[in-house]
Write an enzyme that holds these catalytic residues in place. Structure first.
Site, PDB file in Angstrom:
ATOM      1  N   GLY A 180       0.780  -1.225   0.000  1.00  0.00           N
ATOM      2  CA  GLY A 180       0.000   0.000   0.000  1.00  0.00           C
ATOM      3  C   GLY A 180       0.812   1.274   0.000  1.00  0.00           C
ATOM      4  O   GLY A 180       0.360   2.301   0.511  1.00  0.00           O
ATOM      5  N   CYS A 181       2.018   1.246  -0.586  1.00  0.00           N
ATOM      6  CA  CYS A 181       2.882   2.438  -0.559  1.00  0.00           C
ATOM      7  C   CYS A 181       2.232   3.629  -1.245  1.00  0.00           C
ATOM      8  O   CYS A 181       2.293   4.761  -0.750  1.00  0.00           O
ATOM      9  CB  CYS A 181       4.217   2.127  -1.220  1.00  0.00           C
ATOM     10  SG  CYS A 181       5.090   0.749  -0.479  1.00  0.00           S
ATOM     11  N   VAL A 182       1.611   3.405  -2.401  1.00  0.00           N
ATOM     12  CA  VAL A 182       0.962   4.502  -3.120  1.00  0.00           C
ATOM     13  C   VAL A 182      -0.242   5.001  -2.328  1.00  0.00           C
ATOM     14  O   VAL A 182      -0.451   6.208  -2.182  1.00  0.00           O
ATOM     15  CB  VAL A 182       0.562   4.050  -4.535  1.00  0.00           C
ATOM     16  CG1 VAL A 182      -0.370   5.059  -5.187  1.00  0.00           C
ATOM     17  CG2 VAL A 182       1.808   3.855  -5.396  1.00  0.00           C
TER      18      VAL A 182
END
Length: 204
Positions: free
Chosen positions: A138-140
């Site tokens: 879930g970095c973005v």
């Protein structure tokens, strides 16, 4: 958000942020699923448009310690990437930073957490963040959430975001669109980046 049409404005001072576009995710055997590998090429096209338009470009990359314990999230998310040495820890050539572009090293999912990104964007008077990159763990999404909390409008480029598998990828984009920002098609972002600011925001 515009209450009349439900569309977040693409402001007059956008910046492009590239999240974790490193060799580790694109080499054979990496976690990125095959269907999302084209995100690198899309990110490169958006990068070229941003550079042509004179839009500030900020590269973020994850920092890995020698023993693989790098602060938390990245240690848990992708065991095959714990011991990165040599070319796997480098940015992909298609999106290599230019000499005048900012590179921020991070240890957690969000490009904001534990970095100077928020103050850097404020100093540049940025109001909109165009986000591309790898969304493993879930970095973005995390970067989009923090962008909102710091007062920036996040716009994620659908074709320029990759992930480890289709289901989390779709869920992440849905969550961003529903709660935090906009998910734009690549062609709409390229068109907006090439349009003079005086023409005003366009919708995807």
């Amino acid at each position: 958000m515009d209450p009349y049409n439900g569309v977040l404005p693409f402001g007059e001072r956008p910046a492009l942020i590239l999240v974790d576009l490193m060799r580790a995710y694109f080499e054979p055997g990496a976690d990125l699923y095959v269907g999302s590998r084209d995100c690198l090429l899309a990110a490169a096209r958006v990068l070229a448009a941003a550079r042509t338009a004179g839009v500030p470009v900020i590269h973020t990359r994850v920092s890995h310690s020698r023993d693989g314990i790098d602060g938390g999230l990245f240690y848990r998310k992708a065991p095959p990437l714990r011991h990165l040495n040599g070319p796997l820890g480098e940015v992909m050539p298609e999106v290599t930073p230019a000499a005048n572009e900012i590179v921020i090293v991070k240890q957690y999912a969000s490009a904001f957490f534990g970095t100077t990104l928020a103050s850097t964007l404020t100093a540049l008077r940025v109001d909109t963040l165009v986000i591309t990159g790898v969304s493993t763990s879930g970095c973005v999404r995390a970067s989009a959430v923090d962008a909102v909390q710091h007062g920036f409008v996040p716009i994620v480029v659908r074709q320029a975001v990759g992930d480890r598998s289709p289901a989390p990828h779709a869920a992440s984009l849905y969550d961003i669109q529903a709660k935090y920002g906009e998910v734009w098609e690549e062609h709409a972002v390229l068109e907006r980046l090439s349009a003079p600011a005086a023409e005003g925001p366009r919708t995807p």
